[in-house]
Design an enzyme around this catalytic site. Structure first.
Site, PDB file in Angstrom:
ATOM      1  N   CYS A 278      -1.013  -5.026  12.219  1.00  0.00           N
ATOM      2  CA  CYS A 278       0.856  -4.609  12.395  1.00  0.00           C
ATOM      3  C   CYS A 278       1.363  -4.327  13.507  1.00  0.00           C
ATOM      4  CB  CYS A 278       0.675  -3.497  10.640  1.00  0.00           C
ATOM      5  SG  CYS A 278      -0.456  -2.350  11.857  1.00  0.00           S
TER       6      CYS A 278
ATOM      7  N   GLU B  87       3.362   2.311   4.690  1.00  0.00           N
ATOM      8  CA  GLU B  87       3.164   1.873   6.406  1.00  0.00           C
ATOM      9  C   GLU B  87       2.568  -0.061   6.236  1.00  0.00           C
ATOM     10  OE1 GLU B  87       2.486   4.160   9.241  1.00  0.00           O
ATOM     11  OE2 GLU B  87       3.004   5.922   8.030  1.00  0.00           O
TER      12      GLU B  87
HETATM   13  P1  NAD Z   1      -1.451  -6.193   0.494  1.00  0.00           P
HETATM   14  O1  NAD Z   1      -0.140  -4.974   0.187  1.00  0.00           O
HETATM   15  O2  NAD Z   1      -1.497  -7.240  -0.152  1.00  0.00           O
HETATM   16  O3  NAD Z   1      -2.454  -4.364   0.036  1.00  0.00           O
HETATM   17  C1  NAD Z   1      -2.723  -3.782   0.392  1.00  0.00           C
HETATM   18  C2  NAD Z   1      -3.555  -2.506  -0.623  1.00  0.00           C
HETATM   19  O4  NAD Z   1      -2.324  -2.723  -1.691  1.00  0.00           O
HETATM   20  C3  NAD Z   1      -4.555  -2.802  -1.175  1.00  0.00           C
HETATM   21  O5  NAD Z   1      -5.691  -2.591  -1.134  1.00  0.00           O
HETATM   22  C4  NAD Z   1      -4.718  -3.859  -2.263  1.00  0.00           C
HETATM   23  O6  NAD Z   1      -5.709  -4.213  -3.062  1.00  0.00           O
HETATM   24  C5  NAD Z   1      -3.170  -3.177  -2.859  1.00  0.00           C
HETATM   25  N1  NAD Z   1      -2.777  -4.106  -3.560  1.00  0.00           N
HETATM   26  C6  NAD Z   1      -2.727  -5.205  -3.992  1.00  0.00           C
HETATM   27  N2  NAD Z   1      -1.659  -5.854  -4.798  1.00  0.00           N
HETATM   28  C7  NAD Z   1      -1.220  -4.671  -5.465  1.00  0.00           C
HETATM   29  C8  NAD Z   1      -0.567  -4.603  -6.365  1.00  0.00           C
HETATM   30  N3  NAD Z   1      -0.263  -5.544  -7.209  1.00  0.00           N
HETATM   31  N4  NAD Z   1      -0.386  -3.122  -6.631  1.00  0.00           N
HETATM   32  C9  NAD Z   1      -0.354  -2.111  -5.958  1.00  0.00           C
HETATM   33  N5  NAD Z   1      -0.957  -2.645  -5.105  1.00  0.00           N
HETATM   34  C10 NAD Z   1      -1.919  -3.877  -4.655  1.00  0.00           C
HETATM   35  O7  NAD Z   1      -1.515  -5.623   2.506  1.00  0.00           O
HETATM   36  P2  NAD Z   1      -2.642  -6.599   3.091  1.00  0.00           P
HETATM   37  O8  NAD Z   1      -3.186  -8.506   3.121  1.00  0.00           O
HETATM   38  O9  NAD Z   1      -4.123  -5.952   2.908  1.00  0.00           O
HETATM   39  O10 NAD Z   1      -1.641  -5.928   4.315  1.00  0.00           O
HETATM   40  C11 NAD Z   1      -1.267  -7.101   5.001  1.00  0.00           C
HETATM   41  C12 NAD Z   1      -0.417  -6.719   5.485  1.00  0.00           C
HETATM   42  O11 NAD Z   1      -0.333  -4.447   5.972  1.00  0.00           O
HETATM   43  C13 NAD Z   1       0.992  -6.693   6.640  1.00  0.00           C
HETATM   44  O12 NAD Z   1       1.967  -6.733   6.026  1.00  0.00           O
HETATM   45  C14 NAD Z   1       0.550  -5.787   7.528  1.00  0.00           C
HETATM   46  O13 NAD Z   1       1.618  -5.368   8.943  1.00  0.00           O
HETATM   47  C15 NAD Z   1       0.687  -4.208   6.762  1.00  0.00           C
HETATM   48  N6  NAD Z   1      -0.080  -3.382   7.320  1.00  0.00           N
HETATM   49  C16 NAD Z   1       0.610  -2.377   7.773  1.00  0.00           C
HETATM   50  C17 NAD Z   1      -0.661  -1.201   8.638  1.00  0.00           C
HETATM   51  C18 NAD Z   1       0.462  -0.066   9.225  1.00  0.00           C
HETATM   52  O14 NAD Z   1      -0.166   0.408   9.699  1.00  0.00           O
HETATM   53  N7  NAD Z   1       2.165  -0.255   8.660  1.00  0.00           N
HETATM   54  C19 NAD Z   1      -1.787  -1.529   8.904  1.00  0.00           C
HETATM   55  C20 NAD Z   1      -2.000  -2.752   8.305  1.00  0.00           C
HETATM   56  C21 NAD Z   1      -1.375  -3.486   7.620  1.00  0.00           C
END
Ligand code: NAD
Length: 487
Positions: free
Chosen positions: A255, A217
């Site tokens: 998002c 997502e």
């Molecule tokens: P992110 O990708 O930084 O983090 C998401 C998750 O991944 C967190 O739990 C984090 O701890 C984990 N993570 C971080 N680095 C990692 C790594 N190297 N390996 C594995 N896991 C890791 O995203 P964010 O800053 O939390 O959220 C923002 C992004 O998420 C935006 O792009 C937004 O559009 C998207 N988003 C999408 C939805 C959806 O439903 N489609 C909803 C909310 C946010």
């Protein structure tokens, strides 16, 4: 390397316990699933105030916004799943072709096993718990790894969830990228990830190692196409909805929030005037002092956003707002008119309170504009023109397309939520969540009656004709053939 080998013994042991619980068959029982869903409902009802406070503490959302997007949505989903679960888990009989006679077949939903849910910080409760509702409904054991960027919610989930849910089947594991990376080394039966496309790529390559199915997502830029052929009172409603879709959904840090607006040149200034009016109506003259106006989540994101508007050409395109206060993590609602299309603000997901307006000669060109960019998670089209609606549906691809509103597609259990192309893969909400965590096993029951020779070698022309006949007709067709009513 597995967690136990990394010296993360207790964590490794936790996962062993979850696998063992799944193998025991306990989570397959409908009564267990219902009890867990009910317990999650109790968790939300008993702790509503603390949850709303935790969300406010981490993300700064007003309790109305937090209830609307998180607690309320989750209660709605849980109630829906509790109502529908028995129907969803029932095997579904399916028709078979003539060649199978005599036989029966069904589709049997079975849980995948041990699943992990990585969630994002902007909806810190719902993005962790909404997939969990699907995972439990489908009969899986699960780990939730909440975002470290919303630490109050993460720690609240880790502390309070075990008091409600079966701790041998569902665990919350806290941590940042390092822990997430270690968790990704493990073999899961499904990885459900909500977050950025950058980390989505890391998740997908880790999953490839074990051939684990993934749901991603992700985010991206969600455009609004605004055809201004509305009456002036309708235009006020339209622009209020667009402004709400930008600043009213976690202040752009969502998002499915509005990323930018496409509009005809001649209407740009009317739009800007109405947007300013809407901002004023929502937050008053001084947004900085307004408690309903959400702040930027942290310094890292503040700096990232501030850099976007420090680009001189982008700065020149600001027609409203632009002021910032690093100490308060405050960025004013900011409107930009035609920032350069190659600037970062137009090539990357904004995820903040900037609203670029891009003008076109005519609104029909918006289909080509959107098509030439990565497929959005959500596309919003404001129009009364049925031809434009058809054009946008047929010429563009996006996770969803919504006419005359923003974000409402997210709230319906009967609409799947998910992306396409770079905005993600897989979908959830309502029955779609159940399906996302389920394998539909094909069950075919034959007997030893009627063992037809044409299936076996040696081959001859008669056998070929016979097989052709079996493939060509169903039972009804064969009956018509025998009655001479069909050739
Ligand atoms: P992110 O990708 O930084 O983090 C998401 C998750 O991944 C967190 O739990 C984090 O701890 C984990 N993570 C971080 N680095 C990692 C790594 N190297 N390996 C594995 N896991 C890791 O995203 P964010 O800053 O939390 O959220 C923002 C992004 O998420 C935006 O792009 C937004 O559009 C998207 N988003 C999408 C939805 C959806 O439903 N489609 C909803 C909310 C946010």
């Amino acid at each position: 390397m597995a967690l136990a080998e990394l010296g993360l013994g207790p964590l490794g042991d936790s996962l062993e316990e979850l696998r063992w619980t799944f193998e025991s068959g306990k989570t397959r029982s409908i009564s267990w699933r219902k009890a867990q869903l009910q317990a999650l409902l109790n968790f939300l009802r008993d702790n509503e105030e603390q949850i709303l406070e935790a969300i406010h503490e981490d993300v700064g959302k007003h309790r109305v916004e937090a209830f609307r997007d998180e607690v309320g949505v989750l209660i709605k989903s849980l109630t829906h799943n509790l109502d529908c679960l028995e129907k969803w888990v029932a095997p579904k009989k399916t028709k078979l072709p003539l060649a199978f006679f005599p036989a029966t077949a069904e589709l049997l939903p079975e849980p995948l096993g041990l699943v992990i849910i990585f969630s994002s910080w902007n909806f810190p409760m719902s993005l962790a718990l909404e997939p969990l509702i699907g995972a439990i409904s489908a009969g899986n054991t699960a780990v939730i790894k909440p975002s470290e960027i919303s630490p109050t919610c993460s720690s609240f989930l880790a502390t309070v969830i075990p008091r409600y849910l079966d701790n041998k089947a569902i665990k919350v594991i806290e941590g940042g990228a390092a822990i997430a990376a270690q968790l990704l080394e493990e073999k899961w039966d499904k990885i459900f990830f909500t977050g950025s496309p950058r980390v989505g790529r890391i998740v997908m390559s880790a999953a490839a190692k074990h051939l684990t199915p993934v749901t991603l997502e992700l985010g991206g830029k969600c455009p609004v196409v605004l055809d201004t052929r509305f009456s002036s009172s309708e235009m006020e409603v339209v622009v209020k909805r667009i402004a709400w879709g930008k600043w009213g959904l976690c202040n752009g840090q969502s998002c499915i929030g509005v990323d930018y607006v496409l509009v005809e040149e001649k209407s740009a200034f009317t739009l800007i005037g109405l947007l300013k009016k809407a901002i004023n109506k929502f937050y008053g003259k001084n947004t900085k002092e307004c408690n309903d106006y959400v702040r930027i989540i942290n310094e890292h994101h503040f700096e990232r956003l501030h850099k976007l508007i420090r680009d001189p050409e982008v700065a020149n395109s600001i027609v409203h707002g632009g002021s910032v206060d690093k100490e308060k993590l405050f960025i004013e609602p900011t409107i930009l008119l035609n920032p350069p299309l190659e600037s970062e603000i137009m090539t990357e997901e904004i995820f903040g309170p900037f609203l670029p307006i891009i003008t076109l000669k005519n609104i029909q060109q918006s289909a080509g504009f959107i098509k030439s960019r990565p497929k959005p998670l959500a596309l919003y089209v404001f129009t009364k023109d049925e031809t434009l609606k058809k054009l946008m549906i047929s010429q563009t691809s996006s996770g969803s397309i919504t006419f005359n509103d923003v974000a409402f597609q997210f709230l319906s259990d009967s609409l799947p939520f998910g992306g396409v192309g770079q905005s993600g893969m897989g979908r959830y909400h309502g029955k779609f969540s159940f399906d996302e965590f389920t394998h539909e096993k094909a069950v075919l029951r034959r007997t030893l009656l009627l063992d037809l020779e044409p299936r076996y070698p040696p081959w001859n022309d008669f056998k070929l004709k016979f097989i052709r006949l079996l493939y060509k007709y169903d039972y009804f067709g064969l009956l018509l053939l025998l009655l001479g009513l069909k050739r």
